[in-house]
Write an enzyme that holds these catalytic residues in place. Sequence first.
Site, short mmCIF file in Angstrom:
data_model
loop_
_atom_site.label_atom_id
_atom_site.label_comp_id
_atom_site.label_asym_id
_atom_site.label_seq_id
_atom_site.Cartn_x
_atom_site.Cartn_y
_atom_site.Cartn_z
N PRO A 241 73.88 27.98 15.41
CG PRO A 241 74.90 28.16 13.32
CD PRO A 241 73.71 28.61 14.10
CB VAL B 54 66.91 40.61 18.11
CG1 VAL B 54 65.39 40.49 18.01
CG2 VAL B 54 67.37 41.98 17.63
CG ASP C 126 64.44 44.31 12.64
OD1 ASP C 126 63.81 45.20 13.23
OD2 ASP C 126 65.59 43.96 12.93
CB ALA D 113 80.42 29.89 16.23
#
Lengths: 259, 259
Positions: free
Chosen positions: B56, B36, B119, B58
């Site tokens: 982050p 998103v 959302d 990752a």
Amino acid sequence: MAEAAPKFPEVQGGGSLIIAWQIRDKHVLVVGGGEVAAGRILHCLNADAKVTVVSPAARLNPEVAYRVTQNQVTHVDRNFEPADLDGADMVLVAVDDPAASTTIWKLCKERRIPANIADVPPECDFYFGSVHRDGPLQIMVSTNGKGPRLASIIRKFIAKCLPSNAGHAIETVGQLRVRLRQMAPRPEEGPKRMAWMTKVSDAYPWDEMCGLSEEDMANLLRFYPSGKVPSLDELKAMRANPEVSKNVFDGSFGFSVGA
Amino acid sequence: MAEAAPKFPEVQGGGSLIIAWQIRDKHVLVVGGGEVAAGRILHCLNADAKVTVVSPAARLNPEVAYRVTQNQVTHVDRNFEPADLDGADMVLVAVDDPAASTTIWKLCKERRIPANIADVPPECDFYFGSVHRDGPLQIMVSTNGKGPRLASIIRKFIAKCLPSNAGHAIETVGQLRVRLRQMAPRPEEGPKRMAWMTKVSDAYPWDEMCGLSEEDMANLLRFYPSGKVPSLDELKAMRANPEVSKNVFDGSFGFSVGA
């Protein structure tokens, strides 16, 4: 060896961030009551804003004056004063007075109120475009200032391309989702509900959905427990035709979609 | 006797205020680096914003990671901290953490920073829609939350309806206006310039303007001093055809438009 080009969309600068601002029950201050103000007031009312117009009564154009008499907007019958900004969530200025406009713009920026000064692009947090409206459907055309006349021409072109009653298709899908949730409310059915809705979206061309009636929707929902979706022709054949309905449900009517 | 109905457009509530937000060189903070976030980052880059992504490393999706390596965005490799809001002109949150999202939303409201929490409609100053882009032309489709899938389908439908290279027509009109101002720069010629541009807009169907070349524009501008506008066929006949050009200017070539 050359690296493979990445598969991500290329950045195409020079545009605007086009967004659907939520101003339901928010306070919009409109300074000025001429023709430009009239257009902006309508945009705001269509989005359920509470609109206050500050302008001497003598300078209101007939449309703005009409909206005042209908209590669609609150009217303050004088020129702008800084205290008018108290409680404003958005400010739209459309007066033929560049010095006054700039003063209002600076006050808005101090107070961090989003503002648009008509015809002064550097004094705008946002621009307006040409908007096509059909129920829940809104289509906005922006030429990023290159051709406001063209924006309006392109909007009319698009309106002609769209199937008539296109907004109804969106209402239909929205209602189908609401009714489905009433029919199968358990949270653990979420994935099944979502999968079925996707199947419906894929099964019917969207422009064909403009023609679906209340009865069609009720018939369509009867398929949900089985996870199936009838073809559009099958659905239409069920209209006021219990025999077909019976056959559909006892399996003697062929499914061409979602079976 | 019943009063005549007023001739002003009726208010059709329930919509949004669709606007073209100006974020060129403004600071947009994106919290989250998933799919998103990737879509929103592209929207912002297409509008020339300076984007900072807080997430982050990752958890960056491949598209966001790619934009980081290309220096298209600034990356802050950790979770959100309130100081990240310093200097932000807009905040977009797309993380799977409702509590953290709500905290960020409240901080944004305290600081009056426009924000969108993905959302979570009640925690949004604005929604996104599906946007078609072609050069200076941007068309945004909103279903006001009734059917995001349909918004994207309708956007593709509109893209197919539009003549190919529609953005070029807008560029053409924009360039024509700029060149005209170079050719006839005196402020007192403003009304004549504007009248001629209107004549041009009225003379050519906009979709036909997609095909006009540099040469056509140069030829077209030669008509400005006379205040005339050739028909599109006449203009096309002038392409690399000095004889026609000569006839057009000595009056032996009939004008069907603007004469």
